[in-house]
Design a protein around this motif. Structure first.
Motif, PDB file in Angstrom:
ATOM      1  N   UNK A  57       0.841  -1.200   0.000  1.00 55.67           N
ATOM      2  CA  UNK A  57       0.000   0.000   0.000  1.00 55.67           C
ATOM      3  C   UNK A  57       0.873   1.246   0.000  1.00 55.67           C
ATOM      4  N   UNK A  58       0.310   2.344  -0.472  1.00 63.14           N
ATOM      5  CA  UNK A  58       1.014   3.621  -0.437  1.00 63.14           C
ATOM      6  C   UNK A  58       1.945   3.882  -1.599  1.00 63.14           C
ATOM      7  N   UNK A  59       2.009   2.966  -2.563  1.00 63.45           N
ATOM      8  CA  UNK A  59       2.929   3.165  -3.687  1.00 63.45           C
ATOM      9  C   UNK A  59       2.575   4.413  -4.495  1.00 63.45           C
ATOM     10  N   UNK A  60       1.282   4.573  -4.788  1.00 59.97           N
ATOM     11  CA  UNK A  60       0.879   5.698  -5.625  1.00 59.97           C
ATOM     12  C   UNK A  60       1.127   7.040  -4.968  1.00 59.97           C
ATOM     13  N   UNK A  61       0.779   7.160  -3.688  1.00 57.29           N
ATOM     14  CA  UNK A  61       1.001   8.418  -2.967  1.00 57.29           C
ATOM     15  C   UNK A  61       2.486   8.720  -2.837  1.00 57.29           C
ATOM     16  N   UNK A  62       3.267   7.692  -2.510  1.00 52.40           N
ATOM     17  CA  UNK A  62       4.708   7.882  -2.362  1.00 52.40           C
ATOM     18  C   UNK A  62       5.346   8.252  -3.687  1.00 52.40           C
ATOM     19  N   UNK A  63       4.977   7.546  -4.750  1.00 53.51           N
ATOM     20  CA  UNK A  63       5.532   7.835  -6.075  1.00 53.51           C
ATOM     21  C   UNK A  63       5.171   9.241  -6.519  1.00 53.51           C
ATOM     22  N   UNK A  64       3.915   9.619  -6.340  1.00 48.44           N
ATOM     23  CA  UNK A  64       3.455  10.929  -6.799  1.00 48.44           C
ATOM     24  C   UNK A  64       4.127  12.060  -6.028  1.00 48.44           C
ATOM     25  N   UNK A 141      14.589  12.233 -14.669  1.00 43.31           N
ATOM     26  CA  UNK A 141      14.333  11.243 -13.621  1.00 43.31           C
ATOM     27  C   UNK A 141      12.920  10.698 -13.829  1.00 43.31           C
ATOM     28  N   UNK A 142      12.771   9.387 -13.748  1.00 44.13           N
ATOM     29  CA  UNK A 142      11.449   8.762 -13.857  1.00 44.13           C
ATOM     30  C   UNK A 142      11.169   7.951 -12.600  1.00 44.13           C
ATOM     31  N   UNK A 143      10.042   8.237 -11.969  1.00 38.14           N
ATOM     32  CA  UNK A 143       9.597   7.478 -10.812  1.00 38.14           C
ATOM     33  C   UNK A 143       8.674   6.389 -11.320  1.00 38.14           C
ATOM     34  N   UNK A 144       9.054   5.147 -11.079  1.00 37.64           N
ATOM     35  CA  UNK A 144       8.356   3.996 -11.650  1.00 37.64           C
ATOM     36  C   UNK A 144       7.730   3.173 -10.532  1.00 37.64           C
ATOM     37  N   UNK A 145       6.416   3.054 -10.548  1.00 36.37           N
ATOM     38  CA  UNK A 145       5.703   2.259  -9.557  1.00 36.37           C
ATOM     39  C   UNK A 145       5.582   0.810 -10.019  1.00 36.37           C
ATOM     40  N   UNK A 262       2.141   7.415   7.453  1.00 35.71           N
ATOM     41  CA  UNK A 262       3.174   6.396   7.189  1.00 35.71           C
ATOM     42  C   UNK A 262       3.945   6.752   5.934  1.00 35.71           C
ATOM     43  N   UNK A 263       3.218   7.147   4.880  1.00 34.46           N
ATOM     44  CA  UNK A 263       3.870   7.481   3.617  1.00 34.46           C
ATOM     45  C   UNK A 263       4.821   8.662   3.768  1.00 34.46           C
ATOM     46  N   UNK A 264       4.441   9.656   4.576  1.00 32.95           N
ATOM     47  CA  UNK A 264       5.278  10.846   4.733  1.00 32.95           C
ATOM     48  C   UNK A 264       6.657  10.482   5.271  1.00 32.95           C
TER      49      UNK A 264
END
Length: 443
Positions: A57-64, A141-145, A262-264
């Motif tokens: 969980x949290x991949x999208x928020x962290x990546x964004x 730079x590319x952030x890849x989920x 948690x993501x922060x």
């Protein structure tokens, strides 16, 4: 082909896990590597750096948020996430702007022979599209989920500057393993030799799994929980989070909810590694700007997102036991007279366990997502009633939402969730203003 014809072809010609479930899952890197070679190996292109984000969980928020930080720092930043909620182009963005329809059409026409030759999954083809687009657009730079797991995920052909695993919980057990340790092992498959690896949250048994993998590939390993970067966090009564940090003082985080606390911490630890280990140029002002405006910068939707006032209404894409547990925790912190929940799930999640987490004091509007994987709203309602939850079945997500609005008072709270599909449909049918304000470039 037109853009619409191209998207229709993609959905029809390649298996899509979000729609079909397990029959669309194609683990392994052989197909994607073979296709990547034909189109010029974009994952090995010079001048582009990658950050790889996995976890349950949290991949999208962290990546964004990381992408927003990098973009605010002046880097031309790509972002690849999944699934999309409303439009396919949400998956592939540069500095928040979705991929152009013209590139989508051109790419699919170029790789059309590969679809017949290799029979790739939808996600494999989409991964290659993202990488090819980032190279063509000279992304720095590319952030890849990660799509699912890590070790055998098609995104794992990249060699990143930093690999992040947000957390581990039970999800996709039919593919990744039946224990947390087995799932952690799959997620740790994105660790690579000499590439710093960061774990956002992990118990001691899971830390042993991550340490074992890091030792096997000789990569430095960091645990966000040990870094002391997030000193204190609390919800802002006006929305979002108030973050007291070691390096950036007080920050306001636009994303709210317990999950974002948690993501922060994970995001701050990732920034610390990027700055001090990898020498990225990231200013304090860029971090402040990104945390405060990630929704506008990256057009992120559905993360404990307030979509209406009087009654206060939130949408959240949490869709497994761990995600719903955080939603329920957040509901305990909210102030309201009565609680109304518009809820639906897909059948391959542990919906039996999820129902046991939900508050008995709420009034429920059970709905069925539009997906081959949809859980029957009637089955959901029947078990919910057996557990003491009260509510009715509605023939569509729109009707469920509208009934909740009709019954709720101005000082009540409405929560819409349980599935990405539920949130997406609610946004399209009941909250189009949210899409208009966040997807100006998407038609």
């Amino acid at each position: 082909m037109t853009y619409k014809q191209t998207i229709d072809f993609l959905f029809a010609a390649t298996p899509l896990f979000e729609k079909q479930g397990g029959s669309a899952y194609k683990p392994g890197l052989e197909r994607v590597l073979a296709m990547a070679e034909v189109i010029g190996n974009p994952h090995q292109a010079e001048g582009i750096h990658f950050i790889h984000i996995g976890g349950t969980n949290g991949k999208g928020s962290t990546s964004s948020t990381l992408a927003a930080v990098l973009s605010a720092s002046g880097y031309r930043t790509g972002l690849f996430t999944s699934p999309h909620l409303v439009d396919f182009r949400e998956r592939i963005r540069i500095d928040g702007t979705p991929i152009s329809p013209e590139f989508v059409v051109d790419f699919v026409e170029r790789v059309h022979p590969l679809v017949a030759r290799y029979s790739p999954s939808f996600f494999e083809l989409t991964t290659l599209m993202a990488l090819d687009y980032f190279v063509h657009q000279k992304v720095e730079v590319a952030v890849i989920e990660v799509g699912m797991g890590g070790r055998l995920d098609s995104t794992n052909i990249i060699t990143p500057d930093l690999a992040v695993v947000t957390n581990i919980s039970l999800d996709h057990t039919q593919f990744l393993g039946n224990t947390l340790e087995e799932i952690a092992s799959e997620k740790a498959g994105i660790f690579k030799r000499d590439v710093p690896a960061l774990v956002g949250e992990a118990s001691e048994p899971l830390r042993k799994v991550f340490r074992s993998r890091s030792e096997a590939v000789a990569c430095p390993l960091f645990f966000a929980e040990d870094q002391g970067l997030l000193l204190r966090v609390e919800s802002d009564p006006q929305g979002g989070l108030l973050l007291d940090t070691r390096d950036y003082g007080s920050l306001w985080g636009q994303l709210g909810g317990c999950a974002q606390q948690i993501n922060a911490r994970t995001i701050l630890a990732a920034i610390d590694i990027l700055v001090h280990q990898l020498l990225y140029k990231i200013s304090q002002e860029a971090v402040r700007e990104a945390f405060a405006h990630v929704v506008e910068r990256m057009h992120l939707l559905g993360r404990w997102q307030k979509v209406s006032e009087e009654p206060t209404t939130y949408c959240d894409t949490g869709h497994n036991e761990a995600g719903i547990r955080l939603v329920v925790e957040q509901l305990r912190h909210e102030q309201y007279r009565d609680l109304h929940i518009v809820f639906g799930m897909v059948v391959d999640k542990d919906w039996h366990s999820v129902l046991r987490l939900l508050p008995k004091s709420a009034h429920y509007y059970f709905v069925q997502p539009e997906s081959e994987r949809a859980l029957s709203a009637h089955d959901l309602c029947e078990e919910a009633r057996a557990l003491g939850l009260r509510g009715e079945v509605y023939p569509s997500i729109e009707e469920g939402c509208r009934q909740a609005f009709a019954e709720a008072h101005s000082d009540d709270l409405i929560y819409v969730g349980g599935s990405n599909y539920v949130v997406a449909d609610a946004l399209r049918t009941c909250f189009p203003h949210v899409l208009e304000s966040n997807f100006i470039n998407i038609k």
